[in-house]
Write an enzyme that holds these catalytic residues in place. Structure first.
Site, PDB file in Angstrom:
ATOM      1  N   GLY A 184      -1.184  -0.714  -4.679  1.00  0.00           N
ATOM      2  CA  GLY A 184      -1.652   0.567  -5.188  1.00  0.00           C
ATOM      3  C   GLY A 184      -1.395   1.649  -4.166  1.00  0.00           C
ATOM      4  O   GLY A 184      -0.858   1.392  -3.079  1.00  0.00           O
ATOM      5  N   GLU A 201       0.827  -1.195   0.000  1.00  0.00           N
ATOM      6  CA  GLU A 201       0.000   0.000   0.000  1.00  0.00           C
ATOM      7  C   GLU A 201       0.865   1.251   0.000  1.00  0.00           C
ATOM      8  O   GLU A 201       1.780   1.374   0.815  1.00  0.00           O
ATOM      9  CB  GLU A 201      -0.889   0.033   1.255  1.00  0.00           C
ATOM     10  CG  GLU A 201      -1.761  -1.189   1.431  1.00  0.00           C
ATOM     11  CD  GLU A 201      -2.385  -1.273   2.813  1.00  0.00           C
ATOM     12  OE1 GLU A 201      -3.430  -1.912   2.945  1.00  0.00           O
ATOM     13  OE2 GLU A 201      -1.813  -0.686   3.769  1.00  0.00           O
ATOM     14  N   CYS A 202       0.582   2.177  -0.886  1.00  0.00           N
ATOM     15  CA  CYS A 202       1.191   3.499  -0.910  1.00  0.00           C
ATOM     16  C   CYS A 202       2.725   3.406  -0.847  1.00  0.00           C
ATOM     17  O   CYS A 202       3.361   3.000  -1.807  1.00  0.00           O
ATOM     18  CB  CYS A 202       0.618   4.353   0.214  1.00  0.00           C
ATOM     19  SG  CYS A 202       0.829   6.134  -0.049  1.00  0.00           S
ATOM     20  N   GLY A 203       3.345   3.768   0.268  1.00  0.00           N
ATOM     21  CA  GLY A 203       4.796   3.681   0.371  1.00  0.00           C
ATOM     22  C   GLY A 203       5.321   2.291   0.111  1.00  0.00           C
ATOM     23  O   GLY A 203       6.411   2.109  -0.446  1.00  0.00           O
TER      24      GLY A 203
END
Length: 430
Positions: free
Chosen positions: A411, A317-319
């Protein structure tokens, strides 16, 4: 009966986080076990709450979670506590769409009173009109008291207290400006709890509140029974997994209920320092601040090579998604090689805020979550599957790629699946 209430404000920046942290620590000093909660999807505030209260901060979010799950989380976590404090999000009535998911909607749903924190720095008797509006706008909540922030003189407070009295709201005190209890902001929000001197800041905030706020009156005004709830958290039909969770200074934006929902065993590891991956069924790379640790992440080639050889399932997720990409460019323009498992390059240059709730349909399976980042793709990646749709809270289609390979789901979105583990696992284990 126990004190339980939601700390809210007319708008962001009124000081509700500092007040919440001070209250958590002050009530803890009184010998109370205080359970902190956070309205909404923020993953940083609960870290601060955990430090201040000595108990894990829990998110309550009526967009990402089912109502039964919100009730269960609240009841379970407050059961052995002497008091419960929920920190609100944004302004009292600000939600994803109008009031949906707002602090006011949560207070009404849980039947807890509101303590309003008002920035009264440039306000006198006009506070009466503001308080009248907040008291009468939504009849399903009770504003049990008000704390006036950024008020430096007793004479100023006297006017504000009279304004509150005329509206029928109890003034609990006022807080003069005190610069040494200010928690400075970082580009994604507040500084992290491990930052130097953080405990001392919380203690000073508690000292400040104890000097100026009537805590005994606050506790008396917010005594409420805890509603009985007959729901229970669902169990995954797939069975729980051995989960390796990336957790260090670079990766730490985790909803604890996500791990609780899917893990029979949890092994934490550090992409910054460790050289060997844990032996698990699923690797979970949450978001965080990888952009602040790019040299160390890139230099840990043993970990990157382990990832390139890994054949199990991965959630990022993200990072975490950025770390699985080919490279990350920092603000100065320097590029650092990453794991190369996803065909993306991300950059901290030309930053632009992406913020909001997300709904992702993968083969008609719905996952919910939240997006909050300043980094961007260096070039727009192509979504490999037409069976993935990303929508915002209003149901509008977004160009925010979610990647799904034979072993990776990733994502920018921070997924919440504490009450929806089977849906997440169905997307991973195809």
């Amino acid at each position: 009966m126990k004190p339980q209430f939601l700390i809210a404000a007319p708008h962001s920046g009124a000081g509700k986080t500092t007040v919440t942290l001070g209250l958590l620590r002050s009530l803890q000093r009184k010998g109370l076990k205080v359970q902190p909660f956070k309205c909404g999807p923020d993953y940083i505030d609960p870290m601060h709450h955990t430090i201040a209260a000595g108990r894990p901060g829990i998110n309550l979010d009526r967009f990402m979670m089912s109502d039964a799950h919100v009730q269960e989380l609240y009841k379970r976590n407050i059961a052995d506590a002497g008091a419960g404090i929920i920190e609100g999000v944004m302004g009292l009535f600000d939600g994803s769409v109008k009031m949906e998911g707002s602090s006011a909607a949560l207070a009404a749903f849980l039947d807890v009173p509101v303590i309003l924190v008002v920035n009264a720095k440039a306000m006198a008797y006009s506070a009466a009109a503001l308080l009248y509006g907040y008291k009468h706008f939504f009849k399903e909540i009770t504003i049990a008291g008000v704390i006036f922030n950024f008020v430096n003189t007793p004479s100023h407070y006297r006017i504000l207290r009279e304004a509150a009295a005329d509206i029928g709201i109890t003034a609990l005190g006022y807080l003069p400006v005190q610069d040494d209890i200010h928690i400075p902001s970082r580009h994604l929000g507040l500084h992290m709890p491990e930052d130097s001197g953080y405990e001392a800041v919380i203690d000073r905030a508690a000292d400040h509140l104890e000097k100026h706020i009537d805590l005994d009156l606050l506790l008396q005004l917010t005594l409420r029974p805890v509603r009985e709830v007959s729901t229970s958290l669902p169990q995954t039909h797939r069975g729980k997994l051995r989960v390796g969770v990336a957790y260090d200074a670079a990766f730490n934006f985790i909803y604890p209920e996500n791990v609780r929902a899917i893990a029979s065993e949890v092994k934490y590891f550090s992409p910054l320092k460790d050289t060997v991956l844990p032996d698990v069924d699923l690797l979970y790379f949450p978001g965080g601040y990888p952009e602040l640790h790019l040299p160390a992440l890139s230099a840990n080639t043993a970990m990157l090579q382990q990832l390139q050889q890994y054949s199990g399932k991965i959630l990022a997720e993200c990072g975490g998604m950025m770390y699985l990409g080919e490279a990350i460019t920092d603000e100065s323009g320097q590029t650092f090689t990453m794991a190369g498992l996803l065909p993306v390059r991300t950059s901290m240059q030309h930053k632009k805020l992406s913020l909001g709730y997300r709904q992702v349909y993968i083969d008609n399976i719905l996952l919910k979550g939240h997006e909050f980042h300043y980094s961007r793709y260096e070039k727009a990646p192509v979504i490999a599957s037409a069976d993935i749709r990303v929508l915002n809270a209003r149901g509008e289609t977004l160009d925010s790629p979610v990647f799904r390979t034979n072993n990776i789901l990733a994502g920018y979105m921070h997924f919440y699946f504490g009450d929806n583990a089977d849906s997440l696992l169905d997307c991973l284990f195809v």
